[in-house]
Motif scaffolding. Structure first.
Motif, mmCIF file in Angstrom:
data_model
loop_
_atom_site.group_PDB
_atom_site.id
_atom_site.type_symbol
_atom_site.label_atom_id
_atom_site.label_comp_id
_atom_site.label_asym_id
_atom_site.label_seq_id
_atom_site.Cartn_x
_atom_site.Cartn_y
_atom_site.Cartn_z
ATOM 1 N N MET A 252 42.371 40.948 29.699
ATOM 2 C CA MET A 252 43.381 40.141 30.356
ATOM 3 C C MET A 252 42.755 39.487 31.591
ATOM 4 N N ALA A 253 42.922 38.210 31.718
ATOM 5 C CA ALA A 253 42.464 37.493 32.911
ATOM 6 C C ALA A 253 43.638 37.413 33.886
ATOM 7 N N TYR A 254 43.303 37.371 35.178
ATOM 8 C CA TYR A 254 44.361 37.221 36.170
ATOM 9 C C TYR A 254 43.890 36.367 37.336
ATOM 10 N N ILE A 255 44.860 35.744 37.993
ATOM 11 C CA ILE A 255 44.579 34.922 39.170
ATOM 12 C C ILE A 255 44.741 35.808 40.395
ATOM 13 N N LEU A 256 43.715 35.836 41.233
ATOM 14 C CA LEU A 256 43.762 36.542 42.507
ATOM 15 C C LEU A 256 43.931 35.479 43.585
ATOM 16 N N LYS A 257 45.140 35.374 44.102
ATOM 17 C CA LYS A 257 45.475 34.318 45.052
ATOM 18 C C LYS A 257 44.996 34.666 46.464
ATOM 19 N N THR A 258 44.886 33.646 47.301
ATOM 20 C CA THR A 258 44.399 33.845 48.663
ATOM 21 C C THR A 258 45.330 34.726 49.481
ATOM 22 N N ASN A 259 46.603 34.793 49.107
ATOM 23 C CA ASN A 259 47.547 35.632 49.839
ATOM 24 C C ASN A 259 47.594 37.068 49.305
ATOM 25 N N GLY A 260 46.700 37.385 48.339
ATOM 26 C CA GLY A 260 46.630 38.730 47.790
ATOM 27 C C GLY A 260 47.470 38.962 46.549
ATOM 28 N N MET A 261 48.319 38.008 46.197
ATOM 29 C CA MET A 261 49.134 38.156 44.988
ATOM 30 C C MET A 261 48.257 38.081 43.749
ATOM 31 N N ILE A 262 48.683 38.771 42.702
ATOM 32 C CA ILE A 262 47.982 38.762 41.421
ATOM 33 C C ILE A 262 48.940 38.227 40.369
ATOM 34 N N VAL A 263 48.463 37.239 39.595
ATOM 35 C CA VAL A 263 49.269 36.620 38.546
ATOM 36 C C VAL A 263 48.510 36.750 37.227
ATOM 37 N N GLN A 264 49.131 37.366 36.231
ATOM 38 C CA GLN A 264 48.511 37.520 34.918
ATOM 39 C C GLN A 264 48.381 36.160 34.234
ATOM 40 N N MET A 265 47.246 35.929 33.542
ATOM 41 C CA MET A 265 47.025 34.675 32.813
ATOM 42 C C MET A 265 47.066 34.854 31.304
ATOM 43 N N LYS B 21 42.996 24.499 36.152
ATOM 44 C CA LYS B 21 44.324 24.407 36.755
ATOM 45 C C LYS B 21 44.558 25.557 37.733
ATOM 46 N N ALA B 22 44.121 26.748 37.361
ATOM 47 C CA ALA B 22 44.345 27.936 38.191
ATOM 48 C C ALA B 22 43.611 27.856 39.528
ATOM 49 N N VAL B 23 42.398 27.263 39.534
ATOM 50 C CA VAL B 23 41.624 27.195 40.778
ATOM 51 C C VAL B 23 41.745 25.843 41.470
ATOM 52 N N GLY B 24 42.405 24.892 40.828
ATOM 53 C CA GLY B 24 42.641 23.589 41.450
ATOM 54 C C GLY B 24 41.462 22.639 41.406
ATOM 55 N N GLY B 25 40.638 22.724 40.364
ATOM 56 C CA GLY B 25 39.508 21.804 40.244
ATOM 57 C C GLY B 25 38.431 22.352 39.343
ATOM 58 N N TYR B 26 37.226 21.789 39.498
ATOM 59 C CA TYR B 26 36.091 22.248 38.708
ATOM 60 C C TYR B 26 35.802 23.716 39.005
ATOM 61 N N ILE B 27 35.379 24.445 37.971
ATOM 62 C CA ILE B 27 35.150 25.874 38.145
ATOM 63 C C ILE B 27 33.679 26.195 38.373
ATOM 64 N N GLU B 28 33.461 27.289 39.085
ATOM 65 C CA GLU B 28 32.127 27.841 39.284
ATOM 66 C C GLU B 28 32.212 29.334 39.000
ATOM 67 N N ALA C 49 40.408 39.181 49.376
ATOM 68 C CA ALA C 49 40.330 40.129 48.258
ATOM 69 C C ALA C 49 39.149 39.793 47.349
ATOM 70 N N ALA C 50 38.930 38.514 47.078
ATOM 71 C CA ALA C 50 37.794 38.106 46.240
ATOM 72 C C ALA C 50 36.477 38.398 46.946
ATOM 73 N N ASN C 51 36.473 38.282 48.265
ATOM 74 C CA ASN C 51 35.254 38.544 49.028
ATOM 75 C C ASN C 51 34.779 39.982 48.868
ATOM 76 N N THR C 52 35.700 40.916 48.676
ATOM 77 C CA THR C 52 35.307 42.319 48.515
ATOM 78 C C THR C 52 34.618 42.566 47.176
ATOM 79 N N MET C 53 34.683 41.594 46.280
ATOM 80 C CA MET C 53 34.117 41.754 44.939
ATOM 81 C C MET C 53 32.663 41.302 44.842
ATOM 82 N N ILE C 54 32.124 40.698 45.901
ATOM 83 C CA ILE C 54 30.742 40.213 45.858
ATOM 84 C C ILE C 54 29.853 41.045 46.772
ATOM 85 N N ASP C 55 28.564 41.026 46.480
ATOM 86 C CA ASP C 55 27.632 41.782 47.322
ATOM 87 C C ASP C 55 26.481 40.905 47.815
ATOM 88 N N PHE C 56 26.740 39.614 47.973
ATOM 89 C CA PHE C 56 25.742 38.707 48.519
ATOM 90 C C PHE C 56 26.331 38.026 49.746
#
Length: 83
Positions: free
Chosen positions: A1-14, A25-32, A58-65
């Motif tokens: 299951m994919a989900y959107i992790l919003k900047t306000n911390g909300m999680i929305v299932q996709m 559409k979920a990220v508002g433009g080209y994806i990386e 929340a997304a920042n806690t998921m990276i280690d660079f």
């Protein structure tokens, strides 16, 4: 299951295996794609910093660079990406 992790911390299932159009559409433009610290993957807006999108703590806690993540991201759970 994919989900959107919003900047306000909300999680929305996709749902399973979102299309390119759904990801854009979920990220508002080209994806990386970004590899997470545990080997997972999420997608963010490729031009998010140029667009001055808000920080995503929340997304920042998921990276280690040395960087920071902005805008809403789509987190892919194992098996949701096309081969």
């Amino acid at each position: 299951m994919a989900y959107i992790l919003k900047t306000n911390g909300m999680i929305v299932q996709m749902g399973k295996k979102p299309s390119l159009e759904e990801l854009q559409k979920a990220v508002g433009g080209y994806i990386e794609g970004v590899t997470t610290a545990n080997g997972g993957r999420f997608y963010c807006n490729e031009e998010g910093k140029l667009m001055r999108l808000p920080h995503n703590p929340a997304a920042n806690t998921m990276i280690d660079f040395d960087d920071y993540i902005v805008g809403d991201v789509v987190v892919m759970e194992e098996g949701d990406e096309e081969e």
